[in-house]
Design an enzyme around this catalytic site. Sequence first.
Site, PDB file in Angstrom:
ATOM      1  N   LYS A  11       0.737  -1.268   0.075  1.00  0.00           N
ATOM      2  CA  LYS A  11      -0.051   0.022  -0.082  1.00  0.00           C
ATOM      3  C   LYS A  11       0.783   1.304   0.200  1.00  0.00           C
ATOM      4  O   LYS A  11       0.669   2.221  -0.955  1.00  0.00           O
ATOM      5  CB  LYS A  11      -1.017  -0.187   1.301  1.00  0.00           C
ATOM      6  CG  LYS A  11      -2.092   0.881   1.259  1.00  0.00           C
ATOM      7  CD  LYS A  11      -3.064   0.847   2.263  1.00  0.00           C
ATOM      8  CE  LYS A  11      -3.829  -0.360   2.453  1.00  0.00           C
ATOM      9  NZ  LYS A  11      -4.773  -0.410   3.662  1.00  0.00           N
ATOM     10  N   LYS A  45       2.994  -4.209  10.897  1.00  0.00           N
ATOM     11  CA  LYS A  45       1.640  -4.161  11.416  1.00  0.00           C
ATOM     12  C   LYS A  45       1.585  -4.951  12.841  1.00  0.00           C
ATOM     13  O   LYS A  45       2.890  -5.588  13.424  1.00  0.00           O
ATOM     14  CB  LYS A  45       0.742  -5.211  10.912  1.00  0.00           C
ATOM     15  CG  LYS A  45      -0.709  -5.167  10.963  1.00  0.00           C
ATOM     16  CD  LYS A  45      -1.381  -4.086  10.426  1.00  0.00           C
ATOM     17  CE  LYS A  45      -2.830  -3.623  10.232  1.00  0.00           C
ATOM     18  NZ  LYS A  45      -3.242  -2.792   9.477  1.00  0.00           N
ATOM     19  N   THR A  98      -9.357   8.374   4.899  1.00  0.00           N
ATOM     20  CA  THR A  98      -9.664   7.083   4.018  1.00  0.00           C
ATOM     21  C   THR A  98     -10.895   7.160   3.125  1.00  0.00           C
ATOM     22  O   THR A  98     -10.761   6.974   2.045  1.00  0.00           O
ATOM     23  CB  THR A  98      -9.709   5.805   5.095  1.00  0.00           C
ATOM     24  OG1 THR A  98      -8.298   5.702   5.776  1.00  0.00           O
ATOM     25  CG2 THR A  98      -9.645   4.438   4.065  1.00  0.00           C
TER      26      THR A  98
END
Length: 433
Positions: free
Chosen positions: A96, A108, A192
Amino acid sequence: MSDQQGDSIFSDAIARLDQAIQYADIDREVVEALKHPKAALEVAIPVRMDDGSQRIFRGYRVRHNDTRGPGKGGIRYHPQVSLSEVKALAFWMTCKCAVVGVPFGGAKGGVIVNPKELSRLELERLSRGFIRQIADFIGPETDVPAPDVYTNAMIMGWMMDEYSKIRRQRTPAVITGKPIPLGGSLGRNDSTGRGVYYCIKEIEARRDWKPREIRVALQGFGNVAQHAARLLHADGYTIVAVSDSRGGIYKPDGFDVPSLIHVKNESRRLKAVYCQGSVCETIEVDHVTNEELLELDVDVLVPAALENVITAENAARIKAPVIVEGANGPTTSEADAILFSDSKLVVPDILANAGGVTVSYFEWVQNRAGYYWQESEVHSKLHAIMSREFGAVYSLMMDKQIDMRTAAYAHALRRIGEAVEAQGTQQYFANGQ
Ligand code: NAD
């Protein structure tokens, strides 16, 4: 998510890379490198509970790849967190960040916990405890966490504060998604959904759409869907369906989106209403299930809730010619093939929902500079990046006659590949002997 499910997400993602490499013109070594997360940390977090007992929670932080910059990715609190799931999500973040060209790698984190069972004080102790355990693994120049499922701005603020205490210096750039008074960025909250909206505007320009004639259905009505719906509605788009975990509502001539948002946020329920000031009246609508919503006769479908909702089972029944993935991983790879053969345009998650990580990057930049931007500046910089990267991926898709997801992975691979190749590949070293 079980380890097995996590492994299957990871292998699915790798399969997509293998497919994309032929369009990326890079060394195979790059893909090989991406198959192996760089580092993974598993920790035990002892937490003193309100009743005086001690509970031990398990947590993970995975740095997948940092060739293009520090690792970047959220921390999720969920009972089903597993190491393999965190690895897969970290991999997605590498792709991404490369798709939108922000100078980060992928990472993450996750803690196995049901946060709804904890008091606020227990949650604060857990969040600070997790940071104490991973403090040597993260940092503004190594790995920068952010919120994810069931973590929020306040938790990011606690984590930043704990890290700053350990380092004995205020370090806001260690984490993004913080509250604004603690160094958060204006414009992060709707980023987003705004990115999803900018993608739809790009398609509008290419397909000569008149917004009023375009009917949009969104699955979910949380942060991403609400902001995308709000911006589209303000532009004249007709929002005909939205849903939450209890089901969806459908109104062919369109909803008044500000009223829906008002009532959803006041009552936590999705009710079709029309509000004037603080007076809201319920209006007639059809009720649809989340499955039916996906199959409505609309022009744009935005899955913005869950993973794996468009599958081999229902893909052939999807009528929307354009699908913009607000959620992470809403479409399975079998479904992708069906949608492509039905000539549907799927704007993939790693591009469509990358507005969030892009504004996280802006937050990190502002923290390091100690200089904070106006909201309008955040919006215009986000718009420029989404528009530029959408254009690049779209052109690659048209040029190679491939689906947009493969094009997005190829676009990401090119960027990662350039960085890996800049350090030398087999071809470079073998020729030098
Ligand atoms: P959120 O928690 O604010 O909202 C989620 C929405 O999904 C809610 O409306 C909820 O009612 C709905 N939902 C839950 N279970 C459902 C079910 N079974 N069927 C239908 N709807 C259901 O979350 P969000 O931040 O809007 O995130 C939505 C998706 O977007 C997730 O996949 C998330 O990973 C992804 N995403 C979010 C961001 C961000 O910045 N918020 C960034 C990138 C990706």
